[in-house]
Design an enzyme around this catalytic site. Structure first.
Site, PDB file in Angstrom:
ATOM      1  CG  ASP A   1      -2.167  -0.868   0.996  1.00  0.00           C
ATOM      2  OD1 ASP A   1      -2.289  -1.482  -0.082  1.00  0.00           O
ATOM      3  OD2 ASP A   1      -2.997  -0.964   1.914  1.00  0.00           O
TER       4      ASP A   1
ATOM      5  CE1 TYR B   1      -0.570   5.203   7.063  1.00  0.00           C
ATOM      6  CE2 TYR B   1      -2.598   4.197   6.271  1.00  0.00           C
ATOM      7  CZ  TYR B   1      -1.727   5.278   6.309  1.00  0.00           C
ATOM      8  OH  TYR B   1      -2.015   6.409   5.599  1.00  0.00           O
ATOM      9  CB  ALA B   2       3.293  -0.777  11.309  1.00  0.00           C
TER      10      ALA B   2
ATOM     11  N   GLY C   1      -2.484  -3.251   7.678  1.00  0.00           N
ATOM     12  CA  GLY C   1      -2.161  -4.171   6.603  1.00  0.00           C
ATOM     13  C   GLY C   1      -0.905  -4.986   6.823  1.00  0.00           C
TER      14      GLY C   1
END
Length: 218
Positions: free
Chosen positions: A37, A152-153, A156
């Site tokens: 992403d 984002y950690a 996703g």
């Protein structure tokens, strides 16, 4: 809920890494690189020209360059623009309509523009395996290790790592090649990722990949 405005925060370094519970070693003949992403829509929420986005893009670029040199598959996951309500499902309740058709938000950020031979998969959920052919692609390439970077950690990246683990694919989450809404959420994601895979940093992973290649040559 729209994306938050993200304040600058420092990337974690090696000293901040949680202890992984496995001793897996990266092997370029078994591994693929997933860039999750890294689209203008998501990366644009970070303050430009500051941490963590500067290191995020630089470190992913370094991983992608070496992956190409070593013949490792490089896969980009990307949310499609203009998803209809039936496709977006419950994600719309939480995050709204997503990327609009009329913007360039769906494009991968310019320094990481996909190249010929690299794979771009549409993902309609945070987990890059869900409703995509990522798993089939990895199996077709004989890959059972997955290096995960991007955003984002705690969403996703973490969900993809967990799904990889559940499908017997060893996940390697690169702590300074992912980013999140805040330092706190970034740290939390790494702690959880360490329970189902290896958490590492970019320079250490690059060295390990190169060392493995040299040992194979010897």
């Amino acid at each position: 809920m729209a994306l938050p405005v993200i304040d600058s925060y420092p990337m974690p370094d090696r000293s901040a890494l949680p202890r992984s519970h496995v001793s897996w070693r990266i092997d370029p003949a078994r591994a693929a690189l997933l860039v999750h992403d890294m689209q203008n829509h998501f990366v644009g929420a970070f303050p430009a020209g500051r941490s963590p986005v500067v290191e995020l893009v630089e470190n992913i670029a370094a991983l992608r360059a070496l992956a190409g040199t070593l013949g490792m598959p490089v896969v980009f996951s990307a949310e499609p623009a203009g998803q209809p309500p039936g496709q977006r499902g419950l994600v719309a309740d939480m995050w709204g309509p997503g990327i609009r058709d009329e913007s360039d938000g769906a494009a991968i950020v310019a320094p990481l523009t996909p190249r010929s031979g690299e794979h771009v998969l549409a993902n309609v959920r945070h987990n890059a395996f869900l409703r995509s052919h990522l798993g089939r692609l990895l199996r077709s390439k004989g890959r059972d290790q997955l290096i995960i970077c991007g955003v984002y950690a705690h969403l996703g990246v973490l969900l993809t790592a967990a799904d990889a683990f559940m499908n017997d694919i060893q996940p390697f989450v690169v702590a300074d090649a992912v980013a999140d809404f805040s330092a706190e959420e970034h740290t939390l994601a790494l702690r959880w990722a360490a329970r189902s895979g290896v958490v590492c940093v970019t320079d250490g992973l690059l060295r390990a990949l190169l060392l493995h290649r040299e040992q194979k040559k010897a």
